[in-house]
Enzyme design. Structure first.
Site, PDB file in Angstrom:
ATOM      1  N   GLU A 205       0.794  -1.233   0.000  1.00 45.04           N
ATOM      2  CA  GLU A 205       0.000   0.000   0.000  1.00 45.04           C
ATOM      3  C   GLU A 205       0.828   1.287   0.000  1.00 45.04           C
ATOM      4  OE1 GLU A 205       0.157  -2.181   2.697  1.00 45.04           O
ATOM      5  OE2 GLU A 205       0.298  -1.069   4.569  1.00 45.04           O
ATOM      6  N   ASN A 206       2.042   1.293  -0.533  1.00 45.49           N
ATOM      7  CA  ASN A 206       2.870   2.506  -0.560  1.00 45.49           C
ATOM      8  C   ASN A 206       2.030   3.729  -0.931  1.00 45.49           C
ATOM      9  OD1 ASN A 206       5.227   0.642  -0.601  1.00 45.49           O
ATOM     10  ND2 ASN A 206       4.446   0.246  -2.656  1.00 45.49           N
TER      11      ASN A 206
ATOM     12  N   GLU B 226      -5.641  -2.565  -0.387  1.00 43.54           N
ATOM     13  CA  GLU B 226      -4.492  -1.643  -0.445  1.00 43.54           C
ATOM     14  C   GLU B 226      -4.975  -0.199  -0.502  1.00 43.54           C
ATOM     15  OE1 GLU B 226      -1.910  -3.151   0.336  1.00 43.54           O
ATOM     16  OE2 GLU B 226      -2.516  -5.181  -0.232  1.00 43.54           O
TER      17      GLU B 226
ATOM     18  N   HIS C  88      -5.981   1.061   2.916  1.00 44.47           N
ATOM     19  CA  HIS C  88      -4.831   1.358   3.777  1.00 44.47           C
ATOM     20  C   HIS C  88      -4.473   2.844   3.747  1.00 44.47           C
ATOM     21  CE1 HIS C  88      -3.259  -2.138   5.728  1.00 44.47           C
ATOM     22  NE2 HIS C  88      -2.977  -2.824   4.635  1.00 44.47           N
TER      23      HIS C  88
ATOM     24  N   GLU D  29      -3.517  -3.966   9.813  1.00 45.08           N
ATOM     25  CA  GLU D  29      -3.940  -5.109   8.998  1.00 45.08           C
ATOM     26  C   GLU D  29      -5.299  -5.666   9.421  1.00 45.08           C
ATOM     27  OE1 GLU D  29      -2.817  -5.548   6.254  1.00 45.08           O
ATOM     28  OE2 GLU D  29      -0.862  -4.562   6.382  1.00 45.08           O
TER      29      GLU D  29
HETATM   30 ZN    ZN Z   1      -2.607  -4.887   4.350  1.00 42.89          ZN
END
Ligand code: ZN
Length: 850
Positions: A257-258, A291, A294, A313
């Site tokens: 998830e940058n 993602e 996030h 998470e």
């Molecule tokens: Zn994750």
């Protein structure tokens, strides 16, 4: 396992950083074996801490020079990082290092995959890029300049200057280093756009290698759906001008998830009808959503330290499950999640790798990206929501985003938000985060006068390092039905907080049938004396779809245990009830397909172990085969009419409606193939217009020792589609007969297109071998030997994937002395390897129980 070079790190030893970072400038001069990274970092003292020592993490870096406020310095360098004398007040650190992406096969830090540069920094990969305080509680805005002749140069945040041979990016949102990303390569994009509800226009791109352009549409649509959903359900908007997703072939995990630049394993993003199955499409939709979500739960609010991994998470898995339930079918999603939870998390919880949702120590954090942290972590959020109610949950989340935006947080912060929003004391609930193991709930019932009472007792098993456990808060949803199937008490939430409690329902006309633990309201093992008649009744009548499925599951399991353990014939009552359900066209085909699935070999092995009996993998395999043959027999006259009724003739769509029909038909096909010698499956294979039908047919054929021609033509057709070939590798091992599984896997590893540097291909063969329980545990020991041989080969190349694959051995203590001896020998052979990685060393040590 004690190891001086790989010290154990403890949650209780956490100390805040001595220095904080105001901003970061990075310049990358890309070159396959000699990339230069120049960093300029503005450090300020952390006023909350008196210690002013200065340490920057850094591994496998060649330092060219370092300066503080423009003056060259000579730091003390160790394999873990560097320390240096620094001024008392704010200062600017500059350094240049050299790294070699082309030889980085561990796929952590900056590496190359098929000619493109990519990064993976979570958890501790940034320290392989440059010297930096590589810890999540140090957050800073990043400015990045990439110099390279490659046409596409990407990093986090918004676009800055760009020109011949360079591109600049600026990310205004403070972030920890683990969210840094860089991509460079010959890539093509599918563009799109999205307007947020407050009117900001966002550029969207899915970046892929040339040739994959026709597999991006679904991911782009899934991204837009996720963006709308997060606005509508959680009130969260996207916060940059651009959102990029990149597909990479060599990747250890699913996706990352940058900030503003999500990097995906190509298997988690690329799909079209011809190359991907319905299950692939659903997984892609869920991972894109995960993602994206996030961005708020993980990026804007991150973790203080890696022990808090479940903070981001657990919550994000919970959110993506809500999303999938909204997009598709809620009961089908719940049943699939529980299957997965029992298959992976309960298995972990019941063995030597058991650990709390928030672990208290580790040697290598990569080993804690587990089903317990992710899936049990999500279950804990689900329980919290059930206990406080939907409105209070929404209020608490709003408060969480308000209070903690821009911060690095802990589970204590998270629970405090719920306490403040609801007034509820959560100190007992918090034990879900610290006590490992799957609680068992023993239920008994009593009927007297007009009163029905339920007594619940919780039993908390000992797990490594934890024996004396205190009662947890267990939300237990229950409904009561009368003998006609009408609900006399609708779903009611009981809160089990003591070791044992009795709950009473008054004013009932007749003894009801209980439908306990509805919707799987807590991740526990329910033990209860119940009659087969009641289970058959619930399978036919339960108003809770999860429990209807569960009743069938329990019947199937009891029947199989009787067959395998005591030589009983297949249970006619179960088969009859199943036939009623499968032929009931008022029911969702996807639900019926799930009901046709039998408990897995691993599930049955664990059930025998729980009864104190040694499981026999071969007998379990044979028992399931006999049961399937009996299912085919009982349904014999229904199979073809059902199959014809559910054939999809409309153009392919990967939606819930069509994919439900295809999954029912593939389940039917596997039974049809037992009876017709493969004719229908061969026809489906030949006519298949999509991968779901093609794989369904191939799978039905292989499971019946047929399909060698189809297997060959499949390989010829798809030789140049690596993701499709992963399926081809996998399916052969998955369906290999127990005595041949290791041999089939071994032969596949000798093909020129088997490359252990590609984690997807490695997992296709060895993940499938571990799943083929009777094959892996074959009494020749060939499965164990082959697995260990390859883990030994892979460890120096890719420690992370090696360590994860070691979990194939985690259930070893269930088996007989011969198998235990063979597994122990293989584990010892791995652990004796010279230069064994920290990742694998820790896993093998824990599995052995050292
Ligand atoms: Zn994750």
């Amino acid at each position: 396992m004690k190891d001086a070079a790989n010290p154990t790190i403890y949650l209780k030893d956490y100390t805040p950083p001595s220095w904080l970072v105001e901003d970061v400038h990075l310049t990358f001069r890309l070159s396959p074996k000699a990339t230069r990274v120049v960093s300029r970092v503005r450090f300020v003292p952390n006023a909350a801490v008196s210690d002013r020592s200065f340490f920057l993490e850094g591994e496998e870096l060649s330092l060219i020079w370092a300066r503080i406020d423009g003056q060259e310095v000579t730091p003390d360098i160790t394999p873990q990082g560097l320390s240096c004398d620094v001024p008392e007040g704010p200062f600017t650190w500059e350094a240049e290092v050299e790294i070699s992406p082309a030889t980085n096969t561990a796929l952590e830090g900056l590496y190359m995959s098929n000619g493109m540069y990519s990064t993976q920094c979570e958890a501790q990969g940034f320290r392989k890029i440059t010297y930096y305080p590589d810890r999540p509680d140090v957050m800073a805005p990043f400015t990045v300049r990439i110099e390279s002749d490659l046409p596409v140069l990407l990093s986090n945040g918004n676009k800055g200057d760009t020109g011949e041979g360079f591109a600049e990016w600026h990310d205004p949102w403070p972030k920890p280093a683990y969210l840094f990303a860089l991509v460079a390569g010959e890539l093509v994009n599918l563009p799109g756009d999205f307007t947020t509800r407050s009117g900001n226009k966002v550029e969207l791109n899915i970046w892929v290698r040339p040739g994959d352009e026709d597999k991006c549409d679904f991911a782009l649509e899934a991204l837009k759906k996720s963006m709308v959903w997060d606005e509508e359900v959680y009130g969260r908007e996207y916060d940059l001008d651009i959102f990029n997703i990149v597909a990479v072939d060599d990747f250890n995990m699913g996706a990352m998830e940058n900030k503003g630049l999500n990097i995906f394993n190509s298997s988690a993003v690329l799909a079209n009808a011809r190359t991907a199955t319905d299950a692939n499409f659903e997984r892609i939709e869920a991972i894109i959503a995960h993602e994206y979500f996030h961005n708020w739960t993980g990026n804007r609010i991150t973790c203080r330290d890696w022990f808090q991994l479940c903070l981001k998470e657990g919550l994000t898995v919970f959110r993506d499950a809500q999303f999938t339930a909204d997009m598709r079918s809620e009961p089908v999603k719940r049943i699939s999640d529980v299957l997965d939870l029992r298959g992976r998390q309960f298995r972990e919880d019941g063995g030597p790798l058991a650990h709390p949702v928030r672990p208290e120590s580790f040697q290598e954090i990569n080993n804690f990206y587990t089903a317990t942290v992710y899936e049990k972590g999500a279950e804990v959020i689900g329980m919290l929501k059930r206990l406080v109610g939907d409105d209070a949950y929404a209020r608490a989340l709003d408060l969480y985003f308000d209070r903690h935006d821009g911060q690095a947080c802990t589970i204590e912060d998270w629970l405090k938000v719920f306490q403040d929003a609801t007034g509820r004391d959560l100190s007992q609930f918090k034990r879900w985060y610290s006590q490992a193991g799957t609680p068992k709930v023993v239920m008994s019932e009593a009927w007297q006068g007009d009163q029905f009472s339920v007594t619940l007792k919780q039993v908390l098993p000992a797990t490594p390092g934890q024996s004396d456990k205190k009662p947890q808060v267990i939300p237990f949803a229950i409904g009561l039905l009368d003998r006609t199937g009408q609900e006399v008490v609708p779903t009611t939430l009981l809160e089990l907080v003591e070791e044992e409690q009795t709950f009473t329902f008054n004013g009932l006309e007749a003894r009801p049938v209980a439908s306990p633990l509805r919707g799987f309201s807590a991740p526990v093992i329910l033990e209860r004396e119940t009659s087969k008649a009641d289970q058959v009744f619930l399978l036919a009548h339960d108003t809770d779809p999860f429990n209807r499925w569960e009743a069938g599951r329990q019947l199937a399991k009891s029947a199989l245990m009787e067959m395998i353990g005591n030589g009983a014939p297949p249970d006619a009552d179960y088969l009859d009830a199943l036939r009623q359900l499968v032929t009931d066209d008022t029911l969702d085909p996807a639900f019926r397909a799930l009901c046709m699935g039998l408990p897995s070999e691993d599930d049955l092995a664990q059930s025998f172990a729980d009864m104190g009996r040694t499981p026999d993998p071969q007998a379990i395999w044979e028992g399931r085969e006999v049961m399937r043959a009996a299912m085919a027999e009982v349904l014999s006259s229904d199979l073809m009419p059902l199959y014809d009724r559910h054939l999809v003739r409309a153009p392919y769509r990967p939606d819930a409606e069509q994919s439900g029909k295809r999954s029912l038909n593939n389940a039917l096909l596997s039974l049809i193939t037992r009876r017709d010698g493969g004719a229908v499956a061969q026809g489906q294979f030949a006519d298949a217009g999509n991968m779901t039908q093609q794989m369904g047919a191939l799978s039905a054929l292989l499971a019946n020792d047929l399909g060698s021609l189809e297997l060959a033509s499949f390989a010829e057709q798809w030789a140049h589609e690596r993701l499709v070939m992963d399926k081809w590798f996998m399916i052969q091992v998955a369906h290999a007969r127990p005595d041949l599984a290791a041999q089939v896997a071994d032969a596949l590893t000798q093909r020129p297109d088997f490359a252990m540097t590609n984690p997807n291909r490695f997992r296709a063969v060895f993940g499938a071998l571990a799943m083929n329980q009777a094959g892996f545990h074959h009494d020749s020991g060939a499965g164990y030997r082959l697995m260990a041989d390859w883990l030994i080969k892979l460890d120096p190349v890719n420690p992370q994937t090696t360590a994860r694959m070691c979990s194939a051995f985690q259930t070893w203590r269930r088996y007989d002395a011969d198998r235990q001896g063979m597994i122990r020998d293989e584990l010892l052979r791995i652990s004796a390897l010279k230069g064994l990685s920290r990742d694998t060393g820790e896993m093998v040590g824990r599995i052995l129980g050292d």
